[in-house]
Design a protein around this motif. Sequence first.
Motif, PDB file in Angstrom:
ATOM      1  N   LYS A  74      -9.554  -5.489  35.116  1.00  0.00           N
ATOM      2  CA  LYS A  74     -10.156  -6.777  34.736  1.00  0.00           C
ATOM      3  C   LYS A  74     -11.669  -6.631  34.604  1.00  0.00           C
ATOM      4  CE  LYS A  74     -10.833  -9.780  37.897  1.00  0.00           C
ATOM      5  NZ  LYS A  74     -10.719 -10.813  38.946  1.00  0.00           N
ATOM      6  N   LEU A  77     -12.438  -4.772  31.503  1.00  0.00           N
ATOM      7  CA  LEU A  77     -12.254  -5.640  30.346  1.00  0.00           C
ATOM      8  C   LEU A  77     -13.473  -6.548  30.151  1.00  0.00           C
ATOM      9  CD1 LEU A  77     -10.067  -6.246  28.227  1.00  0.00           C
ATOM     10  CD2 LEU A  77      -9.264  -8.090  29.707  1.00  0.00           C
ATOM     11  N   TRP A  80     -16.172  -4.510  28.612  1.00  0.00           N
ATOM     12  CA  TRP A  80     -15.837  -4.232  27.204  1.00  0.00           C
ATOM     13  C   TRP A  80     -16.239  -5.408  26.313  1.00  0.00           C
ATOM     14  CZ3 TRP A  80     -11.229  -6.100  24.381  1.00  0.00           C
ATOM     15  CH2 TRP A  80     -11.015  -5.433  23.174  1.00  0.00           C
ATOM     16  N   ALA A 374      -7.086  -0.537  31.474  1.00  0.00           N
ATOM     17  CA  ALA A 374      -7.400  -1.685  30.620  1.00  0.00           C
ATOM     18  C   ALA A 374      -7.011  -1.418  29.166  1.00  0.00           C
ATOM     19  CB  ALA A 374      -8.896  -2.007  30.708  1.00  0.00           C
ATOM     20  N   TRP A 377      -3.277  -1.816  28.829  1.00  0.00           N
ATOM     21  CA  TRP A 377      -2.912  -3.225  28.969  1.00  0.00           C
ATOM     22  C   TRP A 377      -3.218  -3.984  27.683  1.00  0.00           C
ATOM     23  CZ3 TRP A 377      -5.593  -7.881  28.797  1.00  0.00           C
ATOM     24  CH2 TRP A 377      -4.909  -9.000  29.265  1.00  0.00           C
ATOM     25  N   LEU A 378      -4.370  -3.723  27.080  1.00  0.00           N
ATOM     26  CA  LEU A 378      -4.720  -4.379  25.823  1.00  0.00           C
ATOM     27  C   LEU A 378      -3.695  -4.064  24.739  1.00  0.00           C
ATOM     28  CD1 LEU A 378      -8.593  -3.876  25.653  1.00  0.00           C
ATOM     29  CD2 LEU A 378      -7.389  -6.063  25.694  1.00  0.00           C
ATOM     30  N   GLN A 381      -0.529  -5.994  25.326  1.00  0.00           N
ATOM     31  CA  GLN A 381      -0.628  -7.412  24.976  1.00  0.00           C
ATOM     32  C   GLN A 381      -0.513  -7.631  23.473  1.00  0.00           C
ATOM     33  OE1 GLN A 381      -0.589  -9.731  27.493  1.00  0.00           O
ATOM     34  NE2 GLN A 381      -0.261  -7.777  28.543  1.00  0.00           N
ATOM     35  N   PHE A 382      -1.153  -6.755  22.705  1.00  0.00           N
ATOM     36  CA  PHE A 382      -1.055  -6.870  21.258  1.00  0.00           C
ATOM     37  C   PHE A 382       0.386  -6.678  20.795  1.00  0.00           C
ATOM     38  CE2 PHE A 382      -5.710  -6.036  21.126  1.00  0.00           C
ATOM     39  CZ  PHE A 382      -6.066  -7.107  20.320  1.00  0.00           C
ATOM     40  N   VAL A 408      -9.410  -1.117  18.428  1.00  0.00           N
ATOM     41  CA  VAL A 408      -9.784  -0.440  19.669  1.00  0.00           C
ATOM     42  C   VAL A 408     -10.728   0.725  19.393  1.00  0.00           C
ATOM     43  CG1 VAL A 408      -8.905   0.919  21.616  1.00  0.00           C
ATOM     44  CG2 VAL A 408      -7.698  -1.143  20.889  1.00  0.00           C
TER      45      VAL A 408
END
Length: 504
Positions: A74, A77, A80, A374, A377-378, A381-382, A408
């Motif tokens: 987190k 993120l 980022w 992270a 995880w991204l 989610q996509f 990314v």
Amino acid sequence: MGKRKIFNLDDYRKRDAVAGPDQQGKRRGKLSFYVFPGSIRGLLKERKWLLLALLVMALICLLPAPRGLTVEGKYALGLWVFVIICFLTEAIPLPATAIIIGCYQVFTGLAGFRDAPRAFMDDAVIFIMGVLMMGAMLMKYNIHNRVALFVLKLCGTRIERVILGIVAFCAFSAGFITEHAAVMIMLPIGVGIVSLSGGYKKVPNLAKLVMLSIAYGVMIGSVAAPSGGARNALMLGLLSSLNINIGYGQWMLMVMPFTLVMIPVVSYWLLNLFTPEVKDLSGIVQAIREEMEASGPLTVQARLALAIFLAVVVGWIFASHRYGVGTIAMTGILLAVVLHLVDWSYLQQKTQWGVVLLYAGAISMGKTLISTGAASWLAGQFLHLAEVAEVSQGLSLLAVTATVTALVTNTMADGPTVAALGPIFLKVAELSRTSPLVIGVSTSLASAFSYLLIIATPANAIVYGPGYLEARDFLKAGGVLFLVSLLLTVALLGNFWWRILGLW
């Protein structure tokens, strides 16, 4: 090199003495605003983007960690998102943003104060430093002008043909000698063309046009062959782990049409976006020719400098997998210093250290996104959103994975992007009964679409070095090319060419 004052106090006093009372008052008022802001409103207006970035970052860090994401992820993120906003808006100087990355990692516990500086050191960072120094050495001996003369003779003097020639040379070179070497060869030529055209202040559009032609040229060409970059070799290894073996020629057959189409597209778009002040470079050719005749043949020192440069290029091609591109570049620089071909003080003066620091911060952030989970995880989610939208296989899955990879890769280096997303996307392809070969190659291809941010690839950082470009120039020029590249990947390759080859 003569010494030049950055700021002359006597000149400033003279200007104040000549200026009328009203003008002096305005100047003093403006100065006092920056030193002592007269109002909170003025400060907020000046730093609105920085405040927005800090607010979004704080919000992400204070909210509970989403399911599947650790607390460290987190925090990564939040960093980022903060960096993306700062890079897009230039809220603060870009090297300062890089320093914030290291400080943030320490204060949030993502890295210890001893570990954070180590994360800033990477072979790619040493490589960029070596490339900038090597370019300074070549320019000292005017070798870049001689190469520029050869290129201009080959392409002709019309600016349209010159830009097309630069993009094509960079594209075809990057597929076989790596994009690092291609940028290294062309950067001094581009600087020479701008310098002989009157310099950046006289021809700003030409300067931006030439620099972006170099950067974008190597991007569209580095995917054409497996030897074009570490991302390609990494994807070959991932596919091999699934018992999918693809040869050098098969890779080229799959991807080369993209490069061939993008060469004229990139040239046309940049020429129309940055209309050059100079339409014909015949005057530059004559100026280079006269300078070469006046300086005579290459001196022994110039020949040694050129030999070191060529040796470094050969080392990049044949030995970078063992020693790294950074080590090879710095070995060449050290050899030049030992042979008295260039003074260290000269290299220190000519090297854009802010660019080195900028890319070091980007590398560190990329490592943090991967190590904290992270990045994975991204990607997850996509893909989850894609499943909700009933995009789960075939061409639609290819479009989603390519888009995710392209987004990314603009905030991480292409190698880490493929390393983080490649295994996930190949597994998704396998489970959805979609060709892992197609998803894998398209993922590697999309990781080259680093058009938007300076930190996205060493090529962007290197052409940013001479000071001709601003961060928003990449966003302005790269936005359209980003969309066009994705469209070609899906429509031209995925839906047409790869079907003809029988890969679906």
